[in-house]
Write an enzyme that holds these catalytic residues in place. Structure first.
Site, PDB file in Angstrom:
ATOM      1  N   LYS A   1       0.826  -1.213   0.000  1.00  0.00           N
ATOM      2  CA  LYS A   1       0.000   0.000   0.000  1.00  0.00           C
ATOM      3  C   LYS A   1       0.866   1.273   0.000  1.00  0.00           C
ATOM      4  O   LYS A   1       2.078   1.212   0.270  1.00  0.00           O
ATOM      5  CB  LYS A   1      -0.942  -0.056   1.201  1.00  0.00           C
TER       6      LYS A   1
ATOM      7  N   TYR B   1     -12.385  -1.311  -4.249  1.00  0.00           N
ATOM      8  CA  TYR B   1     -12.935  -1.483  -2.899  1.00  0.00           C
ATOM      9  C   TYR B   1     -14.454  -1.297  -2.865  1.00  0.00           C
ATOM     10  O   TYR B   1     -15.005  -1.046  -1.790  1.00  0.00           O
ATOM     11  CB  TYR B   1     -12.251  -0.518  -1.932  1.00  0.00           C
TER      12      TYR B   1
ATOM     13  N   ASN C   1      -2.193   0.093   6.661  1.00  0.00           N
ATOM     14  CA  ASN C   1      -1.730  -1.190   7.211  1.00  0.00           C
ATOM     15  C   ASN C   1      -0.840  -1.973   6.247  1.00  0.00           C
ATOM     16  O   ASN C   1      -0.816  -3.205   6.281  1.00  0.00           O
ATOM     17  CB  ASN C   1      -2.916  -2.008   7.721  1.00  0.00           C
TER      18      ASN C   1
ATOM     19  N   HIS D   1      -2.335  -5.344   1.290  1.00  0.00           N
ATOM     20  CA  HIS D   1      -3.641  -5.971   1.043  1.00  0.00           C
ATOM     21  C   HIS D   1      -3.435  -7.461   0.855  1.00  0.00           C
ATOM     22  O   HIS D   1      -2.408  -7.890   0.321  1.00  0.00           O
ATOM     23  CB  HIS D   1      -4.267  -5.383  -0.234  1.00  0.00           C
TER      24      HIS D   1
ATOM     25  N   GLU E   1      -9.545 -10.049  -8.175  1.00  0.00           N
ATOM     26  CA  GLU E   1      -8.576  -8.976  -7.928  1.00  0.00           C
ATOM     27  C   GLU E   1      -7.356  -9.103  -8.849  1.00  0.00           C
ATOM     28  O   GLU E   1      -6.851  -8.090  -9.351  1.00  0.00           O
ATOM     29  CB  GLU E   1      -8.172  -8.983  -6.453  1.00  0.00           C
TER      30      GLU E   1
HETATM   31  P1  IDP Z   1      -8.362  -6.478   5.404  1.00  0.00           P
HETATM   32  O1  IDP Z   1      -7.491  -5.590   4.535  1.00  0.00           O
HETATM   33  O2  IDP Z   1      -7.628  -7.002   6.592  1.00  0.00           O
HETATM   34  O3  IDP Z   1      -9.048  -7.565   4.608  1.00  0.00           O
HETATM   35  P2  IDP Z   1     -10.928  -5.104   5.411  1.00  0.00           P
HETATM   36  O4  IDP Z   1     -11.912  -5.189   6.532  1.00  0.00           O
HETATM   37  O5  IDP Z   1     -11.232  -5.857   4.149  1.00  0.00           O
HETATM   38  O6  IDP Z   1      -9.513  -5.540   6.001  1.00  0.00           O
HETATM   39  O7  IDP Z   1     -10.732  -3.566   5.082  1.00  0.00           O
HETATM   40  C1  IDP Z   1     -10.057  -3.160   3.896  1.00  0.00           C
HETATM   41  C2  IDP Z   1      -9.094  -2.059   4.251  1.00  0.00           C
HETATM   42  O8  IDP Z   1      -9.828  -0.931   4.711  1.00  0.00           O
HETATM   43  C3  IDP Z   1      -8.122  -2.366   5.410  1.00  0.00           C
HETATM   44  O9  IDP Z   1      -6.993  -3.095   4.999  1.00  0.00           O
HETATM   45  C4  IDP Z   1      -7.760  -0.973   5.877  1.00  0.00           C
HETATM   46  O10 IDP Z   1      -6.799  -0.353   5.005  1.00  0.00           O
HETATM   47  C5  IDP Z   1      -9.084  -0.241   5.717  1.00  0.00           C
HETATM   48  N1  IDP Z   1      -9.869  -0.272   6.967  1.00  0.00           N
HETATM   49  C6  IDP Z   1     -10.516  -1.335   7.509  1.00  0.00           C
HETATM   50  N2  IDP Z   1     -11.134  -1.016   8.646  1.00  0.00           N
HETATM   51  C7  IDP Z   1     -10.865   0.295   8.841  1.00  0.00           C
HETATM   52  C8  IDP Z   1     -11.237   1.229   9.886  1.00  0.00           C
HETATM   53  O11 IDP Z   1     -11.935   0.902  10.844  1.00  0.00           O
HETATM   54  N3  IDP Z   1     -10.756   2.512   9.732  1.00  0.00           N
HETATM   55  C9  IDP Z   1      -9.997   2.905   8.671  1.00  0.00           C
HETATM   56  N4  IDP Z   1      -9.636   2.064   7.676  1.00  0.00           N
HETATM   57  C10 IDP Z   1     -10.051   0.782   7.769  1.00  0.00           C
HETATM   58 MG    MG Z   2     -10.405  -7.450   3.053  1.00  0.00          MG
END
Ligand code: IDP
Ligand code: MG
Length: 139
Positions: free
Chosen positions: A11, A51, A114, A117, A128
């Site tokens: 990312k 997304y 984070n 992905h 994807e």
């Molecule tokens: P994942 O990447 O672990 O699968 P997802 O729930 O699919 O998590 O969420 C996609 C992305 O959205 C996350 O990797 C993160 O970058 C962002 N995200 C998820 N939850 C939050 C939140 O509560 N606040 C801000 N960004 C979030």
């Molecule tokens: Mg996800």
């Protein structure tokens, strides 16, 4: 039966911070083979489409803005049990909850920023991968 491919992105903040090489090394050390890879800058429109499944979630706008804020490195990875093993390698969405040694524990800045992905299912891995790569670009 579980599939053998998953899709990942390094990312924007991890690319910006110079962590692409270290993250790719962790991925290869864990036994994943790089099937396809490229660096690109997603437009807001393309990030929004990628997304779209999250479009009703409160963080969607922030997520699209972030993922289009700078270049990413996208890759298709191959290994037995790829989707689940890659989710284990990257750790929980929120780095404060991620296990020691996971990529997010090592490199993520926050739950939003984070570092990486990882696809959440075989079906989404295929969708994807084809969002970024033609069949002829996957080896
Ligand atoms: P994942 O990447 O672990 O699968 P997802 O729930 O699919 O998590 O969420 C996609 C992305 O959205 C996350 O990797 C993160 O970058 C962002 N995200 C998820 N939850 C939050 C939140 O509560 N606040 C801000 N960004 C979030
Ligand atoms: Mg996800």
């Amino acid at each position: 039966m579980s599939g053998n491919r998953t899709f990942t992105m390094v990312k924007p903040e991890a690319v910006e911070n110079g962590n692409t090489g270290a993250i790719l090394a962790k991925i290869e050390e864990a036994g994943f083979r790089i099937v396809a890879m490229k660096k690109l800058h997603l437009s807001e429109d393309r990030a929004g489409k990628f997304y779209a499944v999250h479009s009703e979630r409160p963080f969607y706008g922030e997520l699209v803005e972030y993922m289009s804020s700078g270049p990413i490195v996208a890759a298709v990875l191959e290994k037995s049990n790829a989707v689940l093993d890659f989710r284990t390698l990257i750790g929980s969405t929120d780095p404060s909850e991620a296990a020691d040694g996971t990529i997010r524990k090592l490199f993520a800045e926050s739950k939003a920023k984070n570092a990486v992905h990882g696809s959440d299912s075989d079906d989404n891995a295929a969708i994807e991968a084809s969002f970024f790569f033609a069949d002829l670009e996957q080896f």
